[in-house]
Motif scaffolding. Structure first.
Motif, short mmCIF file in Angstrom:
data_model
loop_
_atom_site.label_atom_id
_atom_site.label_comp_id
_atom_site.label_asym_id
_atom_site.label_seq_id
_atom_site.Cartn_x
_atom_site.Cartn_y
_atom_site.Cartn_z
N GLY A 105 25.33 80.31 76.50
CA GLY A 105 24.32 79.76 75.60
C GLY A 105 23.38 78.84 76.36
O GLY A 105 22.16 78.92 76.25
N TYR A 107 21.19 80.95 78.87
CA TYR A 107 20.08 81.64 78.18
C TYR A 107 19.01 80.63 77.76
O TYR A 107 17.82 80.91 77.85
CB TYR A 107 20.58 82.36 76.93
CG TYR A 107 21.37 83.62 77.20
CD1 TYR A 107 20.94 84.54 78.13
CD2 TYR A 107 22.53 83.90 76.48
CE1 TYR A 107 21.66 85.69 78.37
CE2 TYR A 107 23.25 85.04 76.71
CZ TYR A 107 22.82 85.93 77.66
OH TYR A 107 23.53 87.07 77.88
N ALA A 108 19.46 79.47 77.30
CA ALA A 108 18.49 78.49 76.81
C ALA A 108 17.55 78.04 77.92
O ALA A 108 16.37 77.79 77.68
CB ALA A 108 19.22 77.28 76.22
N LYS A 124 13.06 78.89 70.23
CA LYS A 124 14.03 79.85 70.75
C LYS A 124 15.02 79.13 71.67
O LYS A 124 16.22 79.44 71.65
CB LYS A 124 13.31 80.96 71.49
CG LYS A 124 14.02 82.27 71.30
CD LYS A 124 13.13 83.44 71.50
CE LYS A 124 13.65 84.55 70.62
NZ LYS A 124 12.82 85.70 70.59
N TYR A 184 19.09 79.09 71.21
CA TYR A 184 20.11 79.43 72.20
C TYR A 184 21.04 78.25 72.44
O TYR A 184 22.23 78.43 72.65
CB TYR A 184 19.46 79.88 73.51
CG TYR A 184 19.18 81.36 73.53
CD1 TYR A 184 20.22 82.26 73.65
CD2 TYR A 184 17.90 81.85 73.42
CE1 TYR A 184 20.00 83.61 73.65
CE2 TYR A 184 17.65 83.20 73.42
CZ TYR A 184 18.71 84.08 73.53
OH TYR A 184 18.48 85.42 73.52
N SER A 185 20.47 77.04 72.38
CA SER A 185 21.31 75.87 72.56
C SER A 185 22.35 75.78 71.44
O SER A 185 23.47 75.33 71.67
CB SER A 185 20.42 74.64 72.62
OG SER A 185 21.10 73.52 72.17
N HIS A 212 26.58 86.93 69.22
CA HIS A 212 25.54 85.97 68.84
C HIS A 212 24.16 86.58 68.74
O HIS A 212 23.22 85.88 68.41
CB HIS A 212 25.49 84.88 69.91
CG HIS A 212 25.01 85.42 71.22
ND1 HIS A 212 25.87 86.00 72.12
CD2 HIS A 212 23.78 85.54 71.75
CE1 HIS A 212 25.17 86.43 73.16
NE2 HIS A 212 23.90 86.16 72.96
N GLN A 257 14.31 80.18 78.33
CA GLN A 257 13.35 80.39 77.24
C GLN A 257 12.04 79.68 77.51
O GLN A 257 12.00 78.62 78.12
CB GLN A 257 13.93 79.91 75.92
CG GLN A 257 15.23 80.60 75.54
CD GLN A 257 15.10 82.09 75.58
OE1 GLN A 257 14.14 82.64 75.06
NE2 GLN A 257 16.05 82.76 76.22
N SER A 302 20.78 76.39 61.67
CA SER A 302 21.45 75.92 62.88
C SER A 302 22.34 74.73 62.59
O SER A 302 23.39 74.57 63.20
CB SER A 302 20.40 75.50 63.91
OG SER A 302 20.29 76.47 64.89
N PRO A 334 19.30 83.99 67.92
CA PRO A 334 18.07 83.41 68.46
C PRO A 334 16.82 83.83 67.69
O PRO A 334 16.00 82.98 67.35
CB PRO A 334 18.03 83.96 69.89
CG PRO A 334 19.41 84.30 70.21
CD PRO A 334 20.04 84.73 68.95
N ILE A 374 23.92 78.27 70.16
CA ILE A 374 25.03 79.15 70.51
C ILE A 374 26.02 78.40 71.38
O ILE A 374 27.24 78.51 71.21
CB ILE A 374 24.51 80.39 71.25
CG1 ILE A 374 23.64 81.21 70.31
CG2 ILE A 374 25.65 81.23 71.77
CD1 ILE A 374 22.91 82.31 70.99
N SER A 375 25.48 77.60 72.31
CA SER A 375 26.39 76.87 73.19
C SER A 375 27.09 75.75 72.43
O SER A 375 28.26 75.46 72.67
CB SER A 375 25.59 76.38 74.39
OG SER A 375 25.66 75.01 74.52
#
Lengths: 151, 492
Positions: B298, B301-302, B310, B314-315, B235, B305, B254, B239, B317-318
């Motif tokens: 995801g 990481y989110a 950003k 990352y959200s 991924h 931030q 997205s 981001p 990705i989840s």
């Protein structure tokens, strides 16, 4: 850019022949190896050669930035519309013989129906894209913040 | 299969023609250029609706490009699942485009907006074609078009971080398509076909003779689509790319672009690979574990931030990992959840990116910590953000609940309690990073100090529409679920 008499005279001599060869490759796309993309690339290369050996202004005199981008859109548009013509004639999209395009005799210049038309459009598109790409790269060479628009 | 009329190809061609005309018109009549693309997007959405009524929930129609029958020619297929995806693609892109008409003027150089319209139309055309095509090599070409236009709508904003993010995306995505092409070559080597249906019948025979080729191809496909759809360990490009892009592009990337690859992987799994292959090697299991890890990481990481866009990236990705979990569980209920999440997340994440875009448009603030009290000065964007957050968490009354509900049912049906816990945990994590923003925006005592510009009408209308869509997808889901139930019976 380079300021060299030999390069200039040679490229001025050679350029028409390159262009002629490019047109030949485009128009014989349905008969021999080559076609729209390779022919267009050769034709575009001749314009790049002129711009390289003289200067950008000389290149733009051959084909302006604006004309090039109009041809670019026009070539792609022509391709798409040729497909639609097939629908109008009762075939599926991009159909050739079944939509009633005359195929002619294999090996003759006027043959293969829609393929010849499409090759010409692709040739126009590729030649103008190559010149546009080159002009864009050259113009971006100028330092940022000092955006001079040539068209 | 009966013929489909010319509608499937007209959707794609209409968009392409508008893409070629838009930059020409932009030189003289700036207004017309946007109108042409808007008209084409509306036309393609209406055509997709017509196709829905034509195909219904069970039948499928096929269209042969250039009158060449498969396996020689390219075939477009209209079946219920593809029509659903087509509706999502054309509908959501129409909606985002209306937003873009208002937002682009402040994000982009005036000279390039015509080109942006053009790229946007080509991107939508390629995505519609990816949903419809029934030919692997055609899919490869369309993926390249999609990748290049997606990069271009990031880098069109002349800023350092956009160029960097776009370049990273381009490299990763080229690697993905490279893997895909190699996989297609492997499949072609053992079957001699590129058409999905022909490969499917041929692969079950080839599986006994050339297992290694087919396993390699399957692995390559997972890497290819994983990279493109930002599946967890692949991924890394997402981001930066989604956060740096102009807001309409972020909403588009997205909301739709990553999902189109998840859908393509779904098509490969169920329309190209025969059932015997999925039973022989645990492809679904791999996707399931990667998806579960993506869901967790995801979200984690989110949480870390500080930049609003950003965090949303990352959200994504989840959330995309939920769709992969649906494919991974390989069970009708879970697939229903995964496929429904495609639509829900397209609505939700686009709404969230649009409201972030509206916040940036009118105040220029991007840092999460600076958003205190902003709800009082920008009520509509923040209200949309609240609804979007609710759907991300999966609160009742929003679409997020429905898709997570069906995914959870799928985990129970297969007896995989661990993955149920993953889904629940991720919902909690979502609440941890979405709710503080909302609470801080509306209830914090501090006054918002920055200067505030008025949000244009087109942006306000699309934000309001976004809220309505998220809620509608949460309340009136029954029809779609029944539609999926009928459509998915053909897979099992």
């Amino acid at each position: 850019m380079m300021d060299d008499q030999i390069v200039r005279i040679t490229s001025r001599l050679v350029a028409p022949f390159i262009q002629l060869y490019g047109i030949y490759i485009i128009l014989h796309g349905h008969l021999s190896p080559g076609g729209g993309f390779s022919g267009g690339a050769i034709f575009g290369a001749s314009l790049v050669l002129i711009a390289l050996s003289f200067n950008l202004e000389a290149g733009i005199k051959q084909i302006s930035h604006q004309t090039a981008s109009v041809l670019e859109s026009g070539g792609a548009l022509g391709f798409a519309l040729t497909g639609l013509v097939a629908i109008a004639f009762g075939g599926n999209y991009l159909a050739n013989r079944s939509a009633g395009f005359p195929l002619g005799e294999a090996g003759q210049f006027f043959s293969s129906g829609a393929i010849l038309v499409i090759t010409v459009f692709v040739g126009i598109k590729v030649a103008s894209t190559i010149t546009t790409l080159f002009y864009n790269i050259i113009e971006k060479e100028e330092p940022l913040g000092n955006h001079k628009q040539t068209d | 299969m009966e013929s489909a009329g010319h509608q499937p190809v007209l959707i794609i061609v209409l968009l392409l023609i508008s893409a070629f005309i838009a930059p020409l018109l932009y030189r003289r009549w700036r207004f017309l250029s946007g109108a042409v693309v808007l008209a084409a997007l509306t036309g393609s959405f209406i055509t997709a609706l017509l196709l829905l009524s034509k195909s219904g929930a069970s039948s499928s129609l096929s269209y042969h490009l250039g009158n060449w029958p498969p396996p020689w020619g390219i075939e477009l297929i209209i079946d219920p699942l593809r029509v659903y995806m087509l509706l999502v693609v054309t509908g959501v892109s129409l909606w985002i485009f209306i937003y873009a008409l208002g937002d682009l003027k402040h994000e982009l150089h005036n000279d390039v907006i015509g080109w942006y319209y053009s790229l946007y139309a080509v991107l939508v055309a390629s995505m519609s074609a990816i949903t419809l095509t029934n030919d692997l090599f055609n899919l490869f070409v369309l993926m390249e078009i999609c990748a290049i236009t997606a990069c271009a709508i990031i880098t069109i904003k002349d800023q350092r971080e956009c160029l960097e993010a776009g370049f990273k995306y381009l490299i990763m995505s080229a690697m993905g398509t490279g893997c895909f092409l190699l996989g297609v070559a492997m499949i072609y080597m053992v079957t001699g076909y590129l058409n999905y249906s022909f490969i499917q019948s041929e692969l079950s025979l080839a599986l006994t003779d050339y297992p290694l080729n087919i396993f390699t191809a399957a692995a390559l496909f997972i890497v290819a689509f994983g990279t493109k759809a930002a599946l967890f360990p692949l991924h890394v490009w997402l981001p930066d790319a989604h956060a740096a892009a102009p807001s309409p592009s972020s909403a588009m990337l997205s909301g739709l672009v990553i999902k189109i690859y998840a859908f393509a992987l779904f098509m490969i799994f169920y329309r190209v690979f025969p059932r015997s292959l999925l039973d022989t090697i645990p492809l679904n299991e791999i996707i399931l574990w990667l998806g579960a890890m993506g869901v967790m990481f995801g979200s984690i990481y989110a949480m870390l931030q500080t930049d609003l866009k950003k965090m949303l990236a990352y959200s994504s990705i989840s959330q995309i990992a939920f769709i992969f979990m649906g494919i991974g569980l390989d069970q009708p209920l879970a697939l229903t959840g995964g496929l429904y999440h495609i639509m829900v997340h397209a609505f939700t994440k686009s709404t969230l990116f649009m409201s972030a875009g509206a916040i940036i448009y009118s105040t220029g603030v991007r840092r999460i910590s600076d958003l205190g009290g902003i709800g009082k000065v920008l009520p509509l964007p923040l209200f949309a953000f609240t609804i979007g957050s609710a759907s991300m968490i999966g609160l009742p009354g929003t679409g997020g609940l429905i898709s997570k509900w069906y995914l959870a049912l799928g985990t129970l049906e297969t007896g995989r309690i661990l993955f149920l816990l993953v889904i629940l945990a991720s919902s909690l994590l979502n609440a941890i990073y979405y709710m503080p923003i909302v609470i801080n925006a509306f209830m914090s005592g501090e006054e918002f100090k920055e200067k505030v510009k008025i949000v244009p009408l087109s942006m306000q209308v699309t934000l309001a529409a976004g809220m309505i869509l998220v809620v509608i997808s949460g309340i009136f889901s029954r029809q779609v679920i029944i539609f999926f139930e009928q459509a998915l019976t053909s897979l099992y």
